[in-house]
Design a protein around this motif. Structure first.
Motif, PDB file in Angstrom:
ATOM      1  N   ASP A 339       0.823  -1.209   0.000  1.00 13.50           N
ATOM      2  CA  ASP A 339       0.000   0.000   0.000  1.00 13.50           C
ATOM      3  C   ASP A 339       0.864   1.269   0.000  1.00 13.50           C
ATOM      4  O   ASP A 339       0.484   2.286   0.581  1.00 13.50           O
ATOM      5  N   LEU A 340       2.000   1.208  -0.662  1.00 12.52           N
ATOM      6  CA  LEU A 340       2.969   2.311  -0.602  1.00 12.52           C
ATOM      7  C   LEU A 340       2.374   3.692  -0.917  1.00 12.52           C
ATOM      8  O   LEU A 340       2.629   4.652  -0.176  1.00 12.52           O
ATOM      9  N   PRO A 341       1.563   3.866  -1.994  1.00 17.34           N
ATOM     10  CA  PRO A 341       1.036   5.208  -2.262  1.00 17.34           C
ATOM     11  C   PRO A 341       0.221   5.761  -1.089  1.00 17.34           C
ATOM     12  O   PRO A 341       0.345   6.941  -0.743  1.00 17.34           O
ATOM     13  N   GLU A 342      -0.587   4.904  -0.458  1.00 17.43           N
ATOM     14  CA  GLU A 342      -1.391   5.331   0.681  1.00 17.43           C
ATOM     15  C   GLU A 342      -0.491   5.733   1.860  1.00 17.43           C
ATOM     16  O   GLU A 342      -0.744   6.711   2.563  1.00 17.43           O
ATOM     17  N   ARG A 343       0.560   4.963   2.065  1.00 19.90           N
ATOM     18  CA  ARG A 343       1.489   5.284   3.162  1.00 19.90           C
ATOM     19  C   ARG A 343       2.184   6.621   2.900  1.00 19.90           C
ATOM     20  O   ARG A 343       2.352   7.430   3.813  1.00 19.90           O
ATOM     21  N   ILE A 344       2.586   6.860   1.647  1.00 22.32           N
ATOM     22  CA  ILE A 344       3.237   8.133   1.326  1.00 22.32           C
ATOM     23  C   ILE A 344       2.249   9.293   1.516  1.00 22.32           C
ATOM     24  O   ILE A 344       2.578  10.317   2.118  1.00 22.32           O
ATOM     25  N   ALA A 345       1.020   9.108   1.029  1.00 23.37           N
ATOM     26  CA  ALA A 345       0.017  10.178   1.113  1.00 23.37           C
ATOM     27  C   ALA A 345      -0.280  10.557   2.557  1.00 23.37           C
ATOM     28  O   ALA A 345      -0.485  11.735   2.882  1.00 23.37           O
ATOM     29  N   ASN A 346      -0.293   9.557   3.443  1.00 25.71           N
ATOM     30  CA  ASN A 346      -0.666   9.785   4.839  1.00 25.71           C
ATOM     31  C   ASN A 346       0.520   9.977   5.773  1.00 25.71           C
ATOM     32  O   ASN A 346       0.344  10.220   6.967  1.00 25.71           O
ATOM     33  N   TRP A 348       2.486   7.643   6.715  1.00 30.61           N
ATOM     34  CA  TRP A 348       2.575   6.465   7.586  1.00 30.61           C
ATOM     35  C   TRP A 348       3.961   5.837   7.481  1.00 30.61           C
ATOM     36  O   TRP A 348       4.586   5.888   6.416  1.00 30.61           O
ATOM     37  N   PRO A 349       4.439   5.206   8.562  1.00 26.23           N
ATOM     38  CA  PRO A 349       5.758   4.552   8.499  1.00 26.23           C
ATOM     39  C   PRO A 349       5.744   3.357   7.545  1.00 26.23           C
ATOM     40  O   PRO A 349       4.680   2.796   7.258  1.00 26.23           O
ATOM     41  N   LEU A 350       6.928   2.983   7.076  1.00 30.87           N
ATOM     42  CA  LEU A 350       7.047   1.895   6.105  1.00 30.87           C
ATOM     43  C   LEU A 350       7.501   0.600   6.767  1.00 30.87           C
ATOM     44  O   LEU A 350       8.271   0.612   7.725  1.00 30.87           O
ATOM     45  N   ASN A 351       7.001  -0.529   6.231  1.00 25.53           N
ATOM     46  CA  ASN A 351       7.555  -1.838   6.603  1.00 25.53           C
ATOM     47  C   ASN A 351       9.012  -1.881   6.167  1.00 25.53           C
ATOM     48  O   ASN A 351       9.384  -1.270   5.160  1.00 25.53           O
ATOM     49  N   THR A 352       9.822  -2.664   6.870  1.00 22.55           N
ATOM     50  CA  THR A 352      11.198  -2.859   6.413  1.00 22.55           C
ATOM     51  C   THR A 352      11.266  -4.079   5.495  1.00 22.55           C
ATOM     52  O   THR A 352      10.520  -5.046   5.660  1.00 22.55           O
ATOM     53  N   GLN A 364       6.179 -16.045   1.326  1.00 23.50           N
ATOM     54  CA  GLN A 364       6.976 -15.314   2.307  1.00 23.50           C
ATOM     55  C   GLN A 364       7.836 -14.251   1.637  1.00 23.50           C
ATOM     56  O   GLN A 364       8.611 -14.542   0.726  1.00 23.50           O
ATOM     57  N   GLY A 365       7.686 -13.012   2.090  1.00 21.27           N
ATOM     58  CA  GLY A 365       8.450 -11.908   1.518  1.00 21.27           C
ATOM     59  C   GLY A 365       7.952 -11.490   0.145  1.00 21.27           C
ATOM     60  O   GLY A 365       8.600 -10.695  -0.538  1.00 21.27           O
ATOM     61  N   PHE A 366       6.796 -12.009  -0.254  1.00 18.13           N
ATOM     62  CA  PHE A 366       6.243 -11.718  -1.589  1.00 18.13           C
ATOM     63  C   PHE A 366       4.845 -11.121  -1.442  1.00 18.13           C
ATOM     64  O   PHE A 366       4.638  -9.944  -1.713  1.00 18.13           O
ATOM     65  N   THR A 367       3.910 -11.927  -0.951  1.00 18.27           N
ATOM     66  CA  THR A 367       2.522 -11.462  -0.806  1.00 18.27           C
ATOM     67  C   THR A 367       2.097 -11.309   0.646  1.00 18.27           C
ATOM     68  O   THR A 367       0.933 -11.015   0.914  1.00 18.27           O
ATOM     69  N   ASP A 368       3.025 -11.518   1.608  1.00 13.97           N
ATOM     70  CA  ASP A 368       2.616 -11.495   3.024  1.00 13.97           C
ATOM     71  C   ASP A 368       3.021 -10.229   3.774  1.00 13.97           C
ATOM     72  O   ASP A 368       2.871 -10.166   4.997  1.00 13.97           O
ATOM     73  N   TYR A 369       3.529  -9.198   3.076  1.00 18.81           N
ATOM     74  CA  TYR A 369       3.788  -7.934   3.759  1.00 18.81           C
ATOM     75  C   TYR A 369       2.446  -7.268   4.081  1.00 18.81           C
ATOM     76  O   TYR A 369       1.589  -7.158   3.203  1.00 18.81           O
ATOM     77  N   PRO A 370       2.250  -6.801   5.332  1.00 18.45           N
ATOM     78  CA  PRO A 370       0.948  -6.233   5.692  1.00 18.45           C
ATOM     79  C   PRO A 370       0.745  -4.814   5.167  1.00 18.45           C
ATOM     80  O   PRO A 370       1.706  -4.061   5.010  1.00 18.45           O
ATOM     81  N   VAL A 371      -0.516  -4.465   4.905  1.00 19.80           N
ATOM     82  CA  VAL A 371      -0.845  -3.061   4.650  1.00 19.80           C
ATOM     83  C   VAL A 371      -0.879  -2.354   5.996  1.00 19.80           C
ATOM     84  O   VAL A 371      -0.969  -2.999   7.047  1.00 19.80           O
ATOM     85  N   TYR A 372      -0.831  -1.020   5.974  1.00 25.72           N
ATOM     86  CA  TYR A 372      -0.671  -0.269   7.225  1.00 25.72           C
ATOM     87  C   TYR A 372      -1.817  -0.521   8.202  1.00 25.72           C
ATOM     88  O   TYR A 372      -1.595  -0.699   9.400  1.00 25.72           O
ATOM     89  N   ALA A 375      -1.152  -3.668  10.016  1.00 25.82           N
ATOM     90  CA  ALA A 375       0.019  -3.605  10.879  1.00 25.82           C
ATOM     91  C   ALA A 375      -0.258  -2.786  12.134  1.00 25.82           C
ATOM     92  O   ALA A 375       0.278  -3.051  13.200  1.00 25.82           O
ATOM     93  N   SER A 376      -1.144  -1.766  12.020  1.00 25.91           N
ATOM     94  CA  SER A 376      -1.366  -0.872  13.135  1.00 25.91           C
ATOM     95  C   SER A 376      -2.622  -1.215  13.910  1.00 25.91           C
ATOM     96  O   SER A 376      -2.971  -0.552  14.877  1.00 25.91           O
ATOM     97  N   GLY A 377      -3.336  -2.270  13.458  1.00 26.69           N
ATOM     98  CA  GLY A 377      -4.550  -2.679  14.159  1.00 26.69           C
ATOM     99  C   GLY A 377      -5.752  -1.777  13.885  1.00 26.69           C
ATOM    100  O   GLY A 377      -6.771  -1.865  14.565  1.00 26.69           O
ATOM    101  N   LEU A 378      -5.639  -0.905  12.890  1.00 30.37           N
ATOM    102  CA  LEU A 378      -6.796  -0.076  12.525  1.00 30.37           C
ATOM    103  C   LEU A 378      -7.827  -0.925  11.815  1.00 30.37           C
ATOM    104  O   LEU A 378      -7.493  -1.896  11.136  1.00 30.37           O
ATOM    105  N   THR A 379      -9.081  -0.568  11.929  1.00 28.84           N
ATOM    106  CA  THR A 379     -10.086  -1.249  11.108  1.00 28.84           C
ATOM    107  C   THR A 379     -10.284  -0.396   9.860  1.00 28.84           C
ATOM    108  O   THR A 379     -10.413   0.834   9.954  1.00 28.84           O
ATOM    109  N   THR A 380     -10.289  -1.052   8.723  1.00 25.19           N
ATOM    110  CA  THR A 380     -10.512  -0.285   7.483  1.00 25.19           C
ATOM    111  C   THR A 380     -12.006  -0.136   7.281  1.00 25.19           C
ATOM    112  O   THR A 380     -12.789  -0.983   7.670  1.00 25.19           O
TER     113      THR A 380
END
Length: 381
Positions: A339-346, A348-352, A364-372, A375-380
């Protein structure tokens, strides 16, 4: 909003882009075997990143001889076309726009990857140094190896390769891609023709700069006839210094990089292609491109200009604000942040990024990186 200039609308050929943030071509070595076929997992990976204003597929070889690394996908078989169609449909379902990167590694290959165990093909029979190919050793494992000494292509074979690029472009359209990018960077086949370090030919494809640009020019024309120049881009890696000798594998340091690449860009301008992509040296502490080169690119080219290479959102936005770039690509951050564009717009910190899982493997390391939000426990909403 953070870095608003990255979120202003922009057109790219016939496409209207929702932002200026690009997913660049990123080799992940996860195609299905046998046959180097794109998979459902790859479709998921691209769908997750369809918030990009523009996406370019990982390099996809135009023919079996074009492969330099195990498990990279192709775009020459019907099974591959069908696999890529799953990818483009997934991206289009999310409102994304995706081009296919057409790739041929030339001499950066090994007999183990070549049909019938033949030697790789190249403009001249000069072995690639300071670079490795990657071959399978069995059961999903592989190893880096020195590229094999290539053989020199005949003129007739060069003409056949130009036709193979055009056919790959047809296949890309059949697979639902919105356009194609010609990979003319990183020391691979098209770059090998351009460079005096790899091209020692004495016929019409070697010698003078215009002769060394002939292969590129013919491919741009041939592919442009298939897709239309407004659905075509070309990627270069202009290197201006070899301060870090071990990292020169990403391309060639020409005797006159400024002239070489401005003349190459004039080829694209004459053909009316939609964009030029400039991949900068991307190792830590890599030197910046000279400012006068950036200005010369803008002067020579009326299409869109895309830069990639360890950009932060802030640095990318500065280049857009200065009028020197239209699009900014983020490689490593986009691998780790679907969700990089959303993180940049807001802001938000980035996953490493986990460097161990970049190449090969599965989820693993392909499709399992979380969206913000995850990762932050927010409900979308």
């Amino acid at each position: 909003m953070h870095h608003p200039s990255l979120f202003t609308s922009v057109t790219l050929g016939r496409h209207a882009l929702k932002n200026r943030i690009v997913l660049p071509p990123l080799t992940r070595q996860r195609s299905g075997q046998p046959g180097n076929v794109p998979t459902d997992l790859m479709a998921c990976y691209y769908r997750q990143r369809a918030g990009a204003g523009f996406m370019i597929s990982e390099g996809t070889q135009i023919e079996p001889r074009g492969q330099g690394y195990a498990w990279t996908p192709g775009i020459y078989s019907q099974a591959q076309i069908d696999g890529w169609r799953k990818v483009t449909e997934a991206v289009h379902a999310e409102g994304g726009i995706i081009f296919a990167q057409l790739w041929h590694v030339g001499r950066v290959s090994h007999t183990a990857l070549q049909p019938n165990g033949d030697v790789p093909v190249a403009p001249s029979a000069i072995q690639a140094k300071k670079v490795k190919s990657f071959i399978e050793t069995g059961r999903g494992a592989g190893t880096l190896v020195e590229p094999s000494v290539p053989r020199e292509l005949s003129v007739a074979e060069i003409k056949q390769l130009v036709a193979l690029y055009a056919q790959a472009a047809k296949n890309a359209l059949a697979a639902g891609f919105d356009g194609v990018e010609i990979h003319s960077a990183n020391g691979y086949l098209v770059n090998q023709f351009i460079s005096t370090h790899a091209n020692h030919r004495t016929d019409e494809y070697g010698g003078s700069l215009q002769n060394r640009l002939r292969f590129l020019r013919e491919i741009v024309e041939g592919v442009g006839e298939v897709v239309g120049p407004d659905r075509l881009g070309v990627r270069f890696t202009p290197l201006f210094t070899s301060t870090d000798q071990d990292r020169v594998y990403i391309g060639f340091v020409e005797d006159d990089p400024h002239q070489t690449y401005i003349e190459a860009i004039k080829v694209l301008e004459a053909a009316g292609v939609a964009y030029v992509s400039i991949a900068e040296a991307d190792w830590d502490n890599a030197p910046d491109l000279p400012e006068d080169f950036r200005r010369a690119v803008r002067q020579a080219f009326s299409g869109r200009i895309l830069y990639a290479g360890r950009y932060t959102a802030e640095r990318g936005a500065r280049l857009v604000d200065a009028g020197l770039a239209d699009l900014i690509a983020f490689g490593r951050p986009f691998i780790a942040n679907p969700d990089l564009p959303e993180r940049i717009a807001n802001g938000w910190p980035l996953n490493t990024l986990d460097p161990v899982t970049i190449y090969g493997g599965e989820e693993q390391g392909f499709t399992d990186y979380p969206v913000y939000a995850q990762a932050s426990g927010l409900t979308t909403k």
